[in-house]
Design an enzyme around this catalytic site. Sequence first.
Site, PDB file in Angstrom:
ATOM      1  N   CYS A 171      -1.965  14.675 -22.031  1.00 23.59           N
ATOM      2  CA  CYS A 171      -1.634  13.749 -23.129  1.00 23.59           C
ATOM      3  C   CYS A 171      -1.138  12.386 -22.636  1.00 23.59           C
ATOM      4  O   CYS A 171      -0.794  11.519 -23.419  1.00 23.59           O
ATOM      5  CB  CYS A 171      -0.597  14.375 -24.060  1.00 23.59           C
TER       6      CYS A 171
ATOM      7  N   GLY B 273       2.879  -4.431   8.954  1.00 18.57           N
ATOM      8  CA  GLY B 273       2.786  -2.977   9.048  1.00 18.57           C
ATOM      9  C   GLY B 273       1.540  -2.392   8.419  1.00 18.57           C
ATOM     10  O   GLY B 273       1.535  -1.252   7.972  1.00 18.57           O
ATOM     11  N   SER B 274       0.487  -3.182   8.382  1.00 15.59           N
ATOM     12  CA  SER B 274      -0.798  -2.652   7.896  1.00 15.59           C
ATOM     13  C   SER B 274      -1.874  -2.949   8.936  1.00 15.59           C
ATOM     14  O   SER B 274      -1.931  -4.044   9.469  1.00 15.59           O
ATOM     15  CB  SER B 274      -1.194  -3.293   6.564  1.00 15.59           C
TER      16      SER B 274
ATOM     17  N   GLN C 278       0.844  -1.199   0.000  1.00 16.73           N
ATOM     18  CA  GLN C 278       0.000   0.000   0.000  1.00 16.73           C
ATOM     19  C   GLN C 278       0.878   1.248   0.000  1.00 16.73           C
ATOM     20  O   GLN C 278       0.367   2.355  -0.034  1.00 16.73           O
ATOM     21  CB  GLN C 278      -0.887  -0.004   1.255  1.00 16.73           C
TER      22      GLN C 278
ATOM     23  N   ILE D  24       3.840   4.003  -1.291  1.00 13.42           N
ATOM     24  CA  ILE D  24       4.153   4.646  -2.561  1.00 13.42           C
ATOM     25  C   ILE D  24       5.624   5.058  -2.615  1.00 13.42           C
ATOM     26  O   ILE D  24       6.034   5.820  -3.465  1.00 13.42           O
ATOM     27  CB  ILE D  24       3.268   5.904  -2.775  1.00 13.42           C
ATOM     28  N   ASP D  25       6.423   4.527  -1.665  1.00 14.47           N
ATOM     29  CA  ASP D  25       7.791   5.025  -1.514  1.00 14.47           C
ATOM     30  C   ASP D  25       8.863   4.227  -2.252  1.00 14.47           C
ATOM     31  O   ASP D  25      10.037   4.595  -2.228  1.00 14.47           O
ATOM     32  CB  ASP D  25       8.132   5.110  -0.019  1.00 14.47           C
TER      33      ASP D  25
ATOM     34  N   CYS E  96       4.565  19.050 -18.469  1.00 15.14           N
ATOM     35  CA  CYS E  96       4.824  18.059 -19.504  1.00 15.14           C
ATOM     36  C   CYS E  96       5.769  18.617 -20.580  1.00 15.14           C
ATOM     37  O   CYS E  96       5.528  19.704 -21.104  1.00 15.14           O
ATOM     38  CB  CYS E  96       3.499  17.656 -20.145  1.00 15.14           C
TER      39      CYS E  96
ATOM     40  N   HIS F 209      -1.184   1.500  -4.456  1.00 14.67           N
ATOM     41  CA  HIS F 209      -1.501   2.926  -4.431  1.00 14.67           C
ATOM     42  C   HIS F 209      -0.568   3.749  -5.315  1.00 14.67           C
ATOM     43  O   HIS F 209      -0.368   4.937  -5.101  1.00 14.67           O
ATOM     44  CB  HIS F 209      -1.496   3.444  -2.977  1.00 14.67           C
TER      45      HIS F 209
HETATM   46 ZN   LIG Z   1       1.383  16.294 -22.018  1.00 17.58          ZN
END
Ligand SMILES: [Zn+2]
Length: 258
Positions: free
Chosen positions: A138, A200-201, A109, A111-112, A160, A127
Site C-alpha cells: 500500500c 570517496g567514490s 551514493q 545509504i547511511d 506494515c 541510492h
Molecule cells: Zn501496507
Amino acid sequence: MISFSPRTQTSIEFAADLFRQSKHAVVLTGAGLSTPSGIPDFRSTGTGLWSRDEPLEVASLNTFRTAPQRFVEWFRPLASQIFNAQPNSAHCALAELEKAGHLDAIITQNIDSLHQKAGSKTVIEMHGTMQTLTCTQCYHQVDAALYIASFVENGELPRCPKCDQTLKPDVILFGEQLPQTAWSKAQQAARHCDLMMVAGSSLEVLPVAGLPMQALDRGAHLIIINNSETYLNVRADVAILEDVAVIIPAIAERVLHG
Ligand SMILES: [Zn+2]
C-alpha cells in the site's frame, strides 16, 4: 597538525583556493567516505558484505520479493552497522563547509545518512536511505527507527501497520530505478555548479559516475579525493590519492580559517 608531503600540501592548498573562488560548489560522495566510520564498502570484493554471497543477486529487488529470508540474512549485519555508525571527520568538515556557505549540496551514493547526522542540510541521496521503510503493498511509509532494533535482533522483516504486508527499506536495490526526484536534482546540481569535488567514490557505478563529466562539460572545476584512481583523474584540476578523513578536514580548515 598533520604534516603532509610537499606535493599533497600543495594540492590541499589548491583545492582550498578552488573552494574559495567558487560560487556553487557541489560534493559527490561514495562508499569511501563512510569506510572510516566502519561501514564496509559493500560493492568491493574481498572486503565487503557482498563478497559473502552472490551480492548482485542477493541485494536485488527480485531476491527481496522471491526469497525474503536470504535478503534478510544479507541485510541484517549491514543494517546493524549502519545504525550504529557515527560520522567521521570528513562528514563533519563537509557539514561545516555548507554551514559557512562554501557548499551548495552533497550528492551521495551512500545509504547511511551520516551526512545528515554530521549536520549537512542539502543531501541528495542517489541510492535511497535506511531511515524509512515503505510497504510493498500500500506504499505506506514508516520511520525505520521504530522497527530496526527488533529487525536486527530477530531478523524478521517488519510488517506494515496498515495492511500487514512486508515493509521494504527505502534503499535502491539492483533491479530498481534510481529515484527520479533525486536524479533530476543531482543532474541540476552537476550542471549548475562551478566546482565539483568527488570524495570517496571510484566513479564506477553509472549513471552517478557520469555526473562529474556533466559538470566538466559546463566548465566546472573538478577535485577528486579517493584512495584509488578514477577514470576522471586525468581531467581533474586536483586529484589526491589519500584518505578522505584526513584530506577533507585539511582542505576545509584552510577554506574556513586560511
Ligand atoms: Zn501496507
